[in-house]
Design a protein around this motif. Structure first.
Motif, PDB file in Angstrom:
ATOM      1  N   GLY A  47       0.848  -1.368  -0.046  1.00  0.00           N
ATOM      2  CA  GLY A  47      -0.345  -0.028  -0.048  1.00  0.00           C
ATOM      3  C   GLY A  47       0.868   1.317  -0.031  1.00  0.00           C
ATOM      4  O   GLY A  47       1.919   1.256  -0.493  1.00  0.00           O
ATOM      5  N   PRO A  48       0.148   2.500   0.651  1.00  0.00           N
ATOM      6  CA  PRO A  48       1.092   3.618   0.640  1.00  0.00           C
ATOM      7  C   PRO A  48       2.439   3.191   1.290  1.00  0.00           C
ATOM      8  O   PRO A  48       2.597   2.578   2.184  1.00  0.00           O
ATOM      9  CB  PRO A  48       0.076   4.661   1.399  1.00  0.00           C
ATOM     10  N   THR A  49       3.343   3.883   0.776  1.00  0.00           N
ATOM     11  CA  THR A  49       4.852   3.939   1.599  1.00  0.00           C
ATOM     12  C   THR A  49       5.772   5.122   1.087  1.00  0.00           C
ATOM     13  O   THR A  49       5.361   5.712  -0.109  1.00  0.00           O
ATOM     14  CB  THR A  49       5.704   2.579   1.017  1.00  0.00           C
ATOM     15  N   THR A  50       6.583   5.308   1.609  1.00  0.00           N
ATOM     16  CA  THR A  50       7.616   6.690   1.456  1.00  0.00           C
ATOM     17  C   THR A  50       8.648   6.061   0.572  1.00  0.00           C
ATOM     18  O   THR A  50       8.999   4.828   0.533  1.00  0.00           O
ATOM     19  CB  THR A  50       8.147   7.184   2.632  1.00  0.00           C
ATOM     20  N   ALA A  51       9.359   6.838  -0.007  1.00  0.00           N
ATOM     21  CA  ALA A  51      10.662   6.312  -1.125  1.00  0.00           C
ATOM     22  C   ALA A  51      11.513   5.784  -0.126  1.00  0.00           C
ATOM     23  O   ALA A  51      12.280   4.864  -0.235  1.00  0.00           O
ATOM     24  CB  ALA A  51      10.919   7.791  -1.675  1.00  0.00           C
ATOM     25  N   GLU A  52      11.907   6.652   1.084  1.00  0.00           N
ATOM     26  CA  GLU A  52      12.766   5.967   2.031  1.00  0.00           C
ATOM     27  C   GLU A  52      12.671   4.587   2.378  1.00  0.00           C
ATOM     28  O   GLU A  52      13.324   3.749   2.669  1.00  0.00           O
ATOM     29  CB  GLU A  52      13.176   7.086   3.137  1.00  0.00           C
ATOM     30  N   GLY A  53      11.290   4.515   3.127  1.00  0.00           N
ATOM     31  CA  GLY A  53      10.787   3.132   3.386  1.00  0.00           C
ATOM     32  C   GLY A  53      10.973   2.034   2.250  1.00  0.00           C
ATOM     33  O   GLY A  53      11.465   1.033   2.847  1.00  0.00           O
ATOM     34  N   LEU A  54      10.612   2.476   1.001  1.00  0.00           N
ATOM     35  CA  LEU A  54      10.818   1.406   0.129  1.00  0.00           C
ATOM     36  C   LEU A  54      12.312   0.992  -0.181  1.00  0.00           C
ATOM     37  O   LEU A  54      12.573  -0.077  -0.469  1.00  0.00           O
ATOM     38  CB  LEU A  54       9.910   1.921  -1.125  1.00  0.00           C
ATOM     39  N   ALA A  55      12.971   2.180  -0.277  1.00  0.00           N
ATOM     40  CA  ALA A  55      14.433   1.844  -0.374  1.00  0.00           C
ATOM     41  C   ALA A  55      15.122   1.008   0.451  1.00  0.00           C
ATOM     42  O   ALA A  55      15.799  -0.034   0.155  1.00  0.00           O
ATOM     43  CB  ALA A  55      15.144   3.227  -0.597  1.00  0.00           C
ATOM     44  N   ALA A  56      14.767   1.285   1.634  1.00  0.00           N
ATOM     45  CA  ALA A  56      15.231   0.678   2.829  1.00  0.00           C
ATOM     46  C   ALA A  56      14.702  -1.005   2.985  1.00  0.00           C
ATOM     47  O   ALA A  56      15.514  -1.908   3.205  1.00  0.00           O
ATOM     48  CB  ALA A  56      15.101   1.076   4.181  1.00  0.00           C
TER      49      ALA A  56
END
Length: 653
Positions: free
Chosen positions: A204-213
């Motif tokens: 679902g919704p995610t931040t760019a930093e969260g997805l990269a990590a």
């Protein structure tokens, strides 16, 4: 002030120090004229080229241009016309996840659970690996055994690398995706974009930093991939999770699903109320309930704004409708609002009879049909909204063909001279005052003429009351040769003007939206059955388009608010809170007595029972939102309260 522009040279300014200083301040302080010339020159020389780029939302640098602030127009147009239409920036609005437009956390959790696969065998895990590209070992969880089977068959492998923090990362990769993953780890944009897209389809919704990590790729590469996907319309950015502080990204399909689930939750939040509860709500919403009435001139204006466009028998407005909603009601307040130009009145649905070939009305009977009666339908409208209601009222040219020659002469005079007194109209048309008076009433009945105040309308109603149903005879006075009255007489007072002004009609979409908002303002909760008495309302199918769009935008709520009625229902957020309070409140034993001509006469429409005609003159007694008795007011009160104190019209006992 004398400045002239030389096409082949600089701007010529008169040699005056104040003018020169003003021009300099405008062109070099408020604007950068020299910079503009440099840019235009570079464009002409080919040093600067223009590129058209489609973006999902207006860029921040364009907001000032779109909103014309400061004003981008230096003409003599009215102030309200100097502002450009504001472009909706909802997608970049930081308050998207607040208020009524917030997405439901439970809906977000449901979609996240549904989008993440429930792997049951090696084939399903292999399909998942083809979608996401890389699956970190800590994300595999209970699928480790299935991954070992894939690796034993040569269908998957483990890839190891170090992320930007120097941390060692390990992930399962499908054999077919190994070249793609190697390219992504090497910094290939297309490969990173494919992996990012695959992951966004499963979460679902995610931040760019969260997805990269989470997947172990460089944050800069993930940011760039998300921007490209946004430009392609695949993903959307915003703050979707309530309380989110950073920008989030979500795949368009999943976001639409979350939005639908949120709307479903909002619709289920309201348990449908009964028709009786709806009536109790409407008594409060339309200020009929005791304690909810308005006061003074502002109260009259607010009631007119809520009920505008609703045609009721002419005497009902000042005998029943306004006194029931404004306490105490002063007729001078309505006269002031009309004379000040804020409010106007007239018939919105004109009815005419075809004339004979010689221009005279076909019969005396058809002539009498156009003569106004005491119960002629009249509407009050805010003058600013008048074009919208008149646009729905019919073709004034065709209606004019159905009136008498005297009425056509009066209409032609008013079209040429504008608003005029009766004596001026008689002079200009060379007709007797009695003919002019009869022609004016004929035009009022046809929906073509209105007065600048309500004094003329009151005079008509008084004449109708004195005649007690007999044909109204117009008494003429002695008239001089020039057509002017020699002494005062009981003629309509005030000025008279055409009710259908010229000019372009409003755009269809704008007119439809104004009518849709008016119905919401009038009832709070809109359902198809409530529009039974709305003669000027657009078709329900057209209203549905507007209401569904506003519901999707979070402006209104849709759902099943009132039980027992078919079709979709929509409501203002404030109306829902009031409806909840009415449903939770105790039963009300007090009586509410309204006139049959009142807009809340919904017997046979919302409430069970035969309809009560608006022109019957009867009163309706309601108890706890249910009609308990119908009849003439005096007899009704004697039956309900024998020997008790009288109940005022539109009041509560």
């Amino acid at each position: 002030v004398g400045c002239q522009e030389n096409v082949n040279g600089p701007l010529e300014v008169p040699d005056h120090p104040l003018i020169r200083q003003t021009m300099y301040d405008c062109l070099h302080e408020a604007m950068d004229l020299d910079g503009l010339r440099e840019v235009i020159g570079a464009l002409e020389r080919g040093e600067i080229r223009t590129v058209a780029v489609e973006t999902p939302a207006p860029s921040p640098i364009s907001h000032e241009i779109l909103n014309a602030n400061p004003y981008a127009f230096l003409d003599d147009a009215p102030l309200e016309e100097r502002r450009a239409r504001a472009v909706s920036l909802r997608r970049t609005d930081p308050d998207l996840a607040r208020g009524i437009g917030a997405l439901d956390p439970a809906a977000i959790a449901d979609v996240e659970t549904q989008s993440w696969p429930d792997v049951r065998n090696p084939d399903e895990l292999h399909d998942h690996l083809l979608t996401v590209g890389v699956l970190p070992l800590d994300e595999a969880g209970p699928w480790i055994a299935l991954a070992d089977l894939l690796m034993g068959d040569g269908r998957a492998t483990v890839v190891m690398w170090q992320d930007d923090r120097g941390t060692g990362r390990r992930a399962f990769v499908a054999t077919e995706r190994r070249p793609l993953v190697d390219a992504a780890l090497g910094g290939a944009d297309d490969a990173v974009r494919a992996i990012v897209h695959g992951w966004l389809q499963c979460i679902g919704p995610t931040t760019a930093e969260g997805l990269a990590a989470r997947i172990g790729l460089r944050p800069g590469a993930v940011d760039q991939a998300l921007a490209v996907l946004e430009g392609q319309g695949v993903v959307l950015r915003g703050r979707f999770t309530p309380g989110a502080a950073d920008t989030e990204w979500c795949e368009r399909r999943l976001l639409a699903r979350i939005h639908r689930l949120t709307l479903g939750r909002l619709r289920r939040e309201i348990e449908p109320v009964t028709a009786a509860d709806l009536m109790r709500f409407l008594f409060r919403w339309q200020h009929v309930q005791q304690g909810a009435q308005l006061h003074g001139r502002d109260g009259v204006a607010q009631i007119i704004g809520q009920l505008q466009g609703l045609e009721l028998p002419a005497p009902a407005w000042e005998e029943h409708v306004l006194p029931a909603r404004v306490r105490p009601y002063d007729p001078a307040d309505l006269e002031y609002l009309c004379l000040s130009g804020m409010v106007t009145w007239g018939r919105l649905t004109p009815v005419g009879e075809p004339a004979s070939e010689d221009g005279e009305p076909a019969t005396r009977k058809s002539r009498r049909r156009l003569a106004p009666t005491r119960n002629a339908p009249i509407a009050f409208v805010l003058r600013d909204d008048l074009p919208v209601f008149l646009e729905r009222g019919g073709d004034a040219t065709k209606v004019l063909e159905s009136v008498s020659p005297a009425a056509r002469d009066v209409a032609a005079f008013l079209e040429t001279r504008g608003a005029s007194f009766l004596t001026d109209i008689g002079r200009g048309t060379r007709r007797m005052p009695s003919e002019v008076e009869e022609a004016l009433w004929e035009l009022v009945s046809a929906g073509l003429v209105s007065g600048d105040g309500v004094a003329g309308l009151r005079r008509l109603l008084q004449a109708g009351r004195r005649s007690r149903g007999r044909p109204r005879r117009l008494l003429s006075s002695s008239v001089r040769n020039d057509g002017a009255a020699a002494h005062p007489r009981g003629l309509p007072v005030g000025r008279w003007a055409l009710w259908h002004p010229g000019g372009e009609p409003p755009a269809r979409d704008a007119s439809l939206e104004i009518m849709a908002r008016q119905l919401l303002r009038r009832y709070g909760v809109v359902l198809r059955d409530l529009l039974a008495r709305e003669r000027c309302a657009p078709p329900w199918r057209n209203l549905l388009e507007v209401y569904r769009r506003w519901e999707a935008q979070g402006e209104i709520r849709g759902g099943r608010f009132v039980a027992g009625f078919v079709g979709e229902q929509f409501a203002l957020p404030a109306a829902i809170e009031t409806l909840r309070a009415v449903r939770r409140g105790p039963e009300d034993a007090a009586l509410v007595v309204i006139s049959a001509a009142d807009p809340l006469n919904l017997v046979g429409i919302v409430l069970p029972g035969p309809r009560v005609p608006v022109s019957s003159g009867d009163a309706i007694a309601l108890k706890d939102g249910v009609a308990v008795d119908v009849g003439p007011l005096g007899a009704l009160l004697r039956r309900l309260q024998p020997g008790g104190p009288p109940v005022g019209r539109g009041a509560r006992a």
